[in-house]
Design an enzyme around this catalytic site. Structure first.
Site, PDB file in Angstrom:
ATOM      1  N   GLU A 180       0.871  -1.179   0.000  1.00 33.37           N
ATOM      2  CA  GLU A 180       0.000   0.000   0.000  1.00 33.37           C
ATOM      3  C   GLU A 180       0.910   1.231   0.000  1.00 33.37           C
ATOM      4  O   GLU A 180       1.669   1.452   0.946  1.00 33.37           O
ATOM      5  CB  GLU A 180      -0.886  -0.024   1.252  1.00 33.37           C
ATOM      6  N   ASP A 211      -5.082  10.535   9.262  1.00 30.78           N
ATOM      7  CA  ASP A 211      -3.754  10.087   9.676  1.00 30.78           C
ATOM      8  C   ASP A 211      -3.293  10.660  11.002  1.00 30.78           C
ATOM      9  O   ASP A 211      -3.536  11.825  11.314  1.00 30.78           O
ATOM     10  CB  ASP A 211      -2.725  10.434   8.582  1.00 30.78           C
ATOM     11  N   TYR A 213     -11.129  -3.154   2.975  1.00 26.04           N
ATOM     12  CA  TYR A 213     -10.312  -2.582   4.045  1.00 26.04           C
ATOM     13  C   TYR A 213     -11.239  -2.363   5.247  1.00 26.04           C
ATOM     14  O   TYR A 213     -12.066  -1.460   5.236  1.00 26.04           O
ATOM     15  CB  TYR A 213      -9.691  -1.265   3.595  1.00 26.04           C
TER      16      TYR A 213
HETATM   17  O1  IGP Z   1      -0.985   3.341  10.519  1.00 20.99           O
HETATM   18  P1  IGP Z   1      -1.773   2.140  10.991  1.00 20.99           P
HETATM   19  O2  IGP Z   1      -2.454   2.409  12.325  1.00 20.99           O
HETATM   20  O3  IGP Z   1      -0.946   0.877  10.965  1.00 20.99           O
HETATM   21  O4  IGP Z   1      -2.983   1.942   9.930  1.00 20.99           O
HETATM   22  C1  IGP Z   1      -2.727   1.611   8.541  1.00 20.99           C
HETATM   23  C2  IGP Z   1      -2.746   2.920   7.792  1.00 20.99           C
HETATM   24  O5  IGP Z   1      -1.603   3.642   8.158  1.00 20.99           O
HETATM   25  C3  IGP Z   1      -2.761   2.885   6.258  1.00 20.99           C
HETATM   26  O6  IGP Z   1      -3.575   1.859   5.752  1.00 20.99           O
HETATM   27  C4  IGP Z   1      -3.227   4.276   5.909  1.00 20.99           C
HETATM   28  C5  IGP Z   1      -2.414   5.371   5.850  1.00 20.99           C
HETATM   29  N1  IGP Z   1      -3.167   6.512   5.706  1.00 20.99           N
HETATM   30  C6  IGP Z   1      -4.505   6.151   5.707  1.00 20.99           C
HETATM   31  C7  IGP Z   1      -5.652   6.931   5.640  1.00 20.99           C
HETATM   32  C8  IGP Z   1      -6.911   6.302   5.732  1.00 20.99           C
HETATM   33  C9  IGP Z   1      -6.988   4.872   5.814  1.00 20.99           C
HETATM   34  C10 IGP Z   1      -5.806   4.077   5.867  1.00 20.99           C
HETATM   35  C11 IGP Z   1      -4.583   4.743   5.843  1.00 20.99           C
END
Ligand code: IGP
Length: 256
Positions: free
Chosen positions: A44, A55, A168
């Site tokens: 990703e 974020d 997701y």
């Molecule tokens: O950072 P984490 O808590 O491991 O979660 C995944 C996430 O970072 C990645 O999938 C992602 C980065 N930015 C996002 C914005 C919305 C949804 C998902 C994301």
């Protein structure tokens, strides 16, 4: 069959996230290759954005480092092009809606298709508003990844039935960032999703240890990790590939 769905056929999938351009293009390419070599099933790749509302501080810092490094959407396409010369691991863009909108949906999706991006995760584009980009993702063979949360409620059937590639599932109502506890209702949410689709569902937000990945993969088809990896990029800078590869291998092993 979608290459993204295929990535779940040999067992539980590990899906790592990094910010493209953090801290520069060469480092991102090295990190992508390291994750692929270490067994990542899907990568990703985050397109940095000026207002990343979903974020937490770790990824926001990664976005800022990427902007300081001069990253652009076209440079990110260049990273994917270079990666595709060495790996076939499916890649999805994690991008806020304004990025493809400003680039032009048609041009953005065509570039994704040409360079071998397999899907898009657009966290701030609600299902009801996906109609504007869907003609272009469909024309270009890109999976538009559906996000389902514990708040999705009676929309779960429609979201699940519309799902492509993988789903997701967001583990919390909050923002991205490492967590030590997860909502006990998640297993029921995955069971509900499976009533409506065979598209695999991966869980993200907060996961950062092999033990968490192992436990949560009892009901999730895949595990997504971002912040813990972006933190390694923050710590190791342009030499993060070894640490990111090692972490990826450990997390993948926990899903075996
Ligand atoms: O950072 P984490 O808590 O491991 O979660 C995944 C996430 O970072 C990645 O999938 C992602 C980065 N930015 C996002 C914005 C919305 C949804 C998902 C994301």
């Amino acid at each position: 069959m979608s290459k993204l769905t295929d990535a779940f056929t040999s067992g539980k999938a590990f899906i790592p996230f990094i910010v493209a351009g953090d801290p520069d293009e060469t480092s991102t390419l090295n990190n992508i290759l390291a994750m692929a070599k270490a067994g990542a099933d899907i990568i990703e790749l985050g397109i940095p954005f000026s207002d990343p509302v979903a974020d937490g501080t770790v990824i926001q810092a990664g976005d800022l480092r990427a902007f300081e490094g001069g990253i652009t959407v076209d440079k990110i396409f260049g990273i994917v092009k270079a990666a595709r010369e060495q790996i076939q691991t499916p890649i999805v863009f994690l991008t806020y809606a304004n990025v493809p909108f400003k680039y032009g949906y048609d041009r953005f999706c065509a570039q994704c298709q040409a360079l071998g991006v397999n899907g898009l995760v657009i966290p701030d584009l609600p299902f009801e508003e996906q109609g504007e980009i869907r003609p272009f993702t469909q024309k270009c063979g890109l999976d538009l990844i559906m996000l389902i949360t514990l708040n999705s409620g009676d929309r779960v059937p429609a979201l699940a039935k519309a799902a492509e590639g993988f789903i997701y599932v967001v583990s919390t109502q909050g923002i991205t960032g490492e967590r030590d506890e997860f909502d006990h209702r998640l297993s029921a949410l995955f069971a509900q999703i499976k009533e409506y689709t065979e598209v695999p569902a991966a869980l993200g937000f907060g996961i950062h240890t092999p033990a968490q990945a192992k436990a949560l993969s009892q009901f999730a088809d895949g595990i997504i990790v971002g912040s813990a990896i972006v933190e390694l990029a923050a710590q190791h800078g342009t030499a993060a590939a070894a640490a990111i590869g090692k972490y990826t291998a450990e997390m993948k092993a926990a899903l075996a």
